[in-house]
Design a protein around this motif. Sequence first.
Motif, PDB file in Angstrom:
ATOM      1  N   LEU A   1       8.746  -3.043 -16.443  1.00 61.81           N
ATOM      2  CA  LEU A   1       9.979  -3.668 -16.848  1.00 61.81           C
ATOM      3  C   LEU A   1      10.154  -2.789 -18.204  1.00 61.81           C
ATOM      4  N   ARG A   2       9.317  -3.130 -18.816  1.00 62.62           N
ATOM      5  CA  ARG A   2       9.410  -2.333 -20.310  1.00 62.62           C
ATOM      6  C   ARG A   2       9.620  -0.794 -20.586  1.00 62.62           C
ATOM      7  N   SER A   3       8.982  -0.046 -19.416  1.00 63.91           N
ATOM      8  CA  SER A   3       9.244   1.322 -19.378  1.00 63.91           C
ATOM      9  C   SER A   3      10.796   1.454 -18.989  1.00 63.91           C
ATOM     10  N   ALA A   4      10.857   0.882 -18.074  1.00 66.28           N
ATOM     11  CA  ALA A   4      12.415   1.102 -17.406  1.00 66.28           C
ATOM     12  C   ALA A   4      13.512   0.730 -18.569  1.00 66.28           C
TER      13      ALA A   4
ATOM     14  N   ILE B   1       0.928  -1.253  -0.083  1.00 66.20           N
ATOM     15  CA  ILE B   1      -0.022  -0.059   0.174  1.00 66.20           C
ATOM     16  C   ILE B   1       0.845   1.286  -0.056  1.00 66.20           C
ATOM     17  N   PHE B   2       1.922   1.230   0.830  1.00 68.07           N
ATOM     18  CA  PHE B   2       2.440   2.453   1.096  1.00 68.07           C
ATOM     19  C   PHE B   2       3.145   2.900  -0.380  1.00 68.07           C
ATOM     20  N   LEU B   3       3.977   1.877  -1.044  1.00 70.84           N
ATOM     21  CA  LEU B   3       4.654   2.033  -2.354  1.00 70.84           C
ATOM     22  C   LEU B   3       3.571   2.421  -3.374  1.00 70.84           C
ATOM     23  N   PHE B   4       2.503   1.705  -3.275  1.00 73.49           N
ATOM     24  CA  PHE B   4       1.281   1.802  -4.381  1.00 73.49           C
ATOM     25  C   PHE B   4       1.025   3.240  -4.294  1.00 73.49           C
ATOM     26  N   VAL B   5       0.836   3.900  -3.415  1.00 71.67           N
ATOM     27  CA  VAL B   5       0.391   5.177  -3.075  1.00 71.67           C
ATOM     28  C   VAL B   5       1.579   6.149  -3.687  1.00 71.67           C
ATOM     29  N   PHE B   6       2.560   5.958  -2.922  1.00 72.77           N
ATOM     30  CA  PHE B   6       3.888   6.692  -3.177  1.00 72.77           C
ATOM     31  C   PHE B   6       4.488   6.858  -4.651  1.00 72.77           C
ATOM     32  N   ALA B   7       4.027   5.946  -5.416  1.00 72.97           N
ATOM     33  CA  ALA B   7       4.497   5.812  -6.963  1.00 72.97           C
ATOM     34  C   ALA B   7       4.181   6.981  -7.684  1.00 72.97           C
ATOM     35  N   PRO B   8       2.810   7.253  -8.026  1.00 79.84           N
ATOM     36  CA  PRO B   8       2.499   8.483  -8.571  1.00 79.84           C
ATOM     37  C   PRO B   8       2.610   9.732  -7.886  1.00 79.84           C
ATOM     38  N   ILE B   9       2.865   9.915  -6.677  1.00 79.88           N
ATOM     39  CA  ILE B   9       3.496  11.193  -6.217  1.00 79.88           C
ATOM     40  C   ILE B   9       4.883  11.358  -6.633  1.00 79.88           C
ATOM     41  N   ILE B  10       5.774  10.286  -6.800  1.00 76.17           N
ATOM     42  CA  ILE B  10       7.050  10.608  -7.174  1.00 76.17           C
ATOM     43  C   ILE B  10       7.197  11.016  -8.726  1.00 76.17           C
TER      44      ILE B  10
ATOM     45  N   SER C   1       0.681  -7.149  -9.706  1.00 77.63           N
ATOM     46  CA  SER C   1      -0.097  -7.548 -10.909  1.00 77.63           C
ATOM     47  C   SER C   1       0.772  -7.828 -12.071  1.00 77.63           C
ATOM     48  N   LYS C   2       0.728  -8.996 -12.991  1.00 73.98           N
ATOM     49  CA  LYS C   2       1.797  -9.333 -13.843  1.00 73.98           C
ATOM     50  C   LYS C   2       1.680  -8.317 -15.031  1.00 73.98           C
ATOM     51  N   TYR C   3       0.620  -7.666 -15.329  1.00 73.14           N
ATOM     52  CA  TYR C   3       0.575  -6.615 -16.404  1.00 73.14           C
ATOM     53  C   TYR C   3       1.406  -5.501 -15.994  1.00 73.14           C
ATOM     54  N   ALA C   4       0.891  -5.122 -14.751  1.00 71.95           N
ATOM     55  CA  ALA C   4       1.557  -3.855 -14.422  1.00 71.95           C
ATOM     56  C   ALA C   4       3.021  -3.943 -14.221  1.00 71.95           C
ATOM     57  N   PHE C   5       3.429  -5.223 -13.667  1.00 68.62           N
ATOM     58  CA  PHE C   5       4.966  -5.386 -13.452  1.00 68.62           C
ATOM     59  C   PHE C   5       5.897  -5.312 -14.970  1.00 68.62           C
ATOM     60  N   LEU C   6       4.984  -6.071 -16.048  1.00 64.76           N
ATOM     61  CA  LEU C   6       5.572  -6.263 -17.232  1.00 64.76           C
ATOM     62  C   LEU C   6       5.645  -4.751 -17.838  1.00 64.76           C
ATOM     63  N   GLY C   7       4.721  -4.122 -17.683  1.00 65.63           N
ATOM     64  CA  GLY C   7       4.705  -2.648 -18.299  1.00 65.63           C
ATOM     65  C   GLY C   7       5.806  -1.877 -17.573  1.00 65.63           C
TER      66      GLY C   7
ATOM     67  N   LEU D   1       8.759   2.062 -12.179  1.00 68.09           N
ATOM     68  CA  LEU D   1       9.109   0.633 -11.397  1.00 68.09           C
ATOM     69  C   LEU D   1       8.463   0.370 -10.356  1.00 68.09           C
ATOM     70  N   ILE D   2       8.547   1.584  -9.418  1.00 64.54           N
ATOM     71  CA  ILE D   2       7.770   0.813  -7.944  1.00 64.54           C
ATOM     72  C   ILE D   2       6.126   0.913  -8.101  1.00 64.54           C
ATOM     73  N   SER D   3       5.532   1.367  -9.035  1.00 64.50           N
ATOM     74  CA  SER D   3       4.169   1.108  -9.503  1.00 64.50           C
ATOM     75  C   SER D   3       3.851  -0.097 -10.040  1.00 64.50           C
ATOM     76  N   GLY D   4       4.749  -0.517 -11.180  1.00 64.38           N
ATOM     77  CA  GLY D   4       4.545  -1.882 -11.280  1.00 64.38           C
ATOM     78  C   GLY D   4       4.635  -2.985 -10.440  1.00 64.38           C
ATOM     79  N   TRP D   5       5.767  -2.855  -9.356  1.00 65.16           N
ATOM     80  CA  TRP D   5       5.998  -3.700  -8.517  1.00 65.16           C
ATOM     81  C   TRP D   5       5.037  -3.885  -7.478  1.00 65.16           C
TER      82      TRP D   5
END
Length: 324
Positions: free
Chosen positions: A139-142, A72-81, A131-137, A123-127
Amino acid sequence: MSSLIILLNIISLIVPLLIAIAYFTLAERKIMASIQRRQGPNVVGYMGLLQPLADGLKLFVKETILPTNANIFLFVFAPIITFVLSLINWAVIPLGNGQVISDLHLGILYSLAISSLGVYGILISGWSSNSKYAFLGSLRSAAQMVSYEIPMGFVLLTVILCVGSGNFTEIVLAQKNVWLLFPLLPLSILFFICCLAETNRHPFDLPEAEAELVSGYNVEYSAMGFALFFLGEYGNMLFMSAFISTLFLGGWLPFMYLSFIPGSLWLGLKICIFVVFYIWARAILPRYRYDQLMDLGWKCFLPLSLSFLLFIAGILVSFDWLPN
């Protein structure tokens, strides 16, 4: 008192920037509608002018859904970054002569560093979404952003070599007689294409490929989380447009003898040119395959940018044109 002045300067930059981002989305929808022989938004307000405000209000009042298995913490923090990094990049862009929040000597290095940090939010949002789709996206973006930052760095080195400074104000003033667009035309085109890839925009929007990854790294986000990613992405596009305008189109400097128009307005007009290019690319170009995208970055743009750097350096040394 000085801290209050700095705060007012920051607010006077951020508020118009957020308004510009909102109406960038409207311009995109209108221009794409025109290209595709549609009307686009035309219901909310006169000719749809209030549509961005309605969209923002809708996202603001929606419920934020937090996935059960997410961090939850990283999930909320990622878009803020992502959102904050897209704003602090503007601190070194001069909007006019002396109109800059922080006139750093190595402004180009600062911008490159902040742009590189942007990949952490993705990267933080995907991890953290679990979700496998978010994680793949993510990794691609990075991989995509890292690949295209290297040729961008070589282009920036070429500009620094020609001007003799990494300060944005000095780069603009060095273009009083001729914009760097003309002697460095191939590099300016290459840099703009790299900016498309850097901001995950069409035809390089593979991290958000709807057909493969549903929506990429932000698939689990809703309400303000999605809105912050959205604002960050469009803010980065506006920043990259200002970046190219400053490097290759003389920033706030007027065109020919039209010096009676304020410098900040000139910069705004040049940014609008690249905004239209962003929208035009999305409307008419097909999406690359991911292997084609990586091949283009590593096998084409990297050798080209390095070759141009050595070529320009050779010319400057041969004719003793190196700036003092």
